[in-house]
Design an enzyme around this catalytic site. Sequence first.
Site, short mmCIF file in Angstrom:
data_model
loop_
_atom_site.label_atom_id
_atom_site.label_comp_id
_atom_site.label_asym_id
_atom_site.label_seq_id
_atom_site.Cartn_x
_atom_site.Cartn_y
_atom_site.Cartn_z
N ALA A 1 0.78 -1.35 0.07
CA ALA A 1 0.00 -0.04 -0.15
C ALA A 1 0.84 1.39 0.07
CB ALA A 1 -1.07 0.15 1.46
N GLU B 1 7.65 -0.96 9.45
CA GLU B 1 7.38 -2.45 10.03
C GLU B 1 7.08 -2.35 11.28
OE1 GLU B 1 6.81 -4.34 7.77
OE2 GLU B 1 8.02 -3.56 5.83
N ALA B 2 6.24 -1.29 11.84
CA ALA B 2 5.71 -1.27 13.26
C ALA B 2 5.05 -2.40 13.79
CB ALA B 2 4.96 -0.05 13.35
N GLN B 3 4.57 -3.38 13.00
CA GLN B 3 3.92 -4.54 13.54
C GLN B 3 4.78 -5.62 14.25
OE1 GLN B 3 4.46 -4.06 10.26
NE2 GLN B 3 5.41 -6.09 9.41
N CYS C 1 -6.91 -5.28 -4.31
CA CYS C 1 -6.79 -6.52 -4.74
C CYS C 1 -6.91 -6.64 -6.21
CB CYS C 1 -8.14 -7.29 -4.43
SG CYS C 1 -8.52 -9.09 -4.68
#
Length: 191
Positions: free
Chosen positions: A13, A88-90, A145
């Site tokens: 995204a 990449e804070a996940q 998608c």
Amino acid sequence: MSKVYFYYSAMNAGKSTVLLQSSHNYHERGMRTLLFSPAIDTRAGVGRIKSRIGLDAAAMALPADENIFHHVRSAHAAQPVACVLIDEAQFLTRAQVEQCTDISDELHIPVLCYGLRTDFQAQLFPGSAALLALADNLIELKTICHCGRKATMNLRVGPDGRGLKEGAQVEIGGNERYVAMCRRHYKEALA
């Protein structure tokens, strides 16, 4: 008033692109930023943030046991920091997300976190769950998608291109390993 922001989305995204643009905007105004990238993500090299469209920048490689607050406080004392940006804070721990709130609340520095909301099994990552609970602002970045609908899911694919249902929550990869899909096509790919 400084805040903690969580910019989340499915894969592809443009999260890293937006992060790098935000940092550039601060620099253009003569303000200093600190960039962090989890040490676990070495796709662009250790301590690099790279977008799929080719933008990149140096960042501090952030181990899971690093205290972000202490690092930022020390850097800010040496030279003022206008903004902290985390890619990449996940992959942050709950404690690190709490430290981000301390950076905002005590040091009055905004913290912009960018990451995935869920893994390939539609489960929250620990860092994402903590950010959804503690961030002041939640901003969804959108991608699509193959059918044109908004993609909200991350399908992990095997070497044969087929969707995978099982595996470790964390497996670093890019377009060769993950496909952003709408929920309907995600479910169909796993059927």
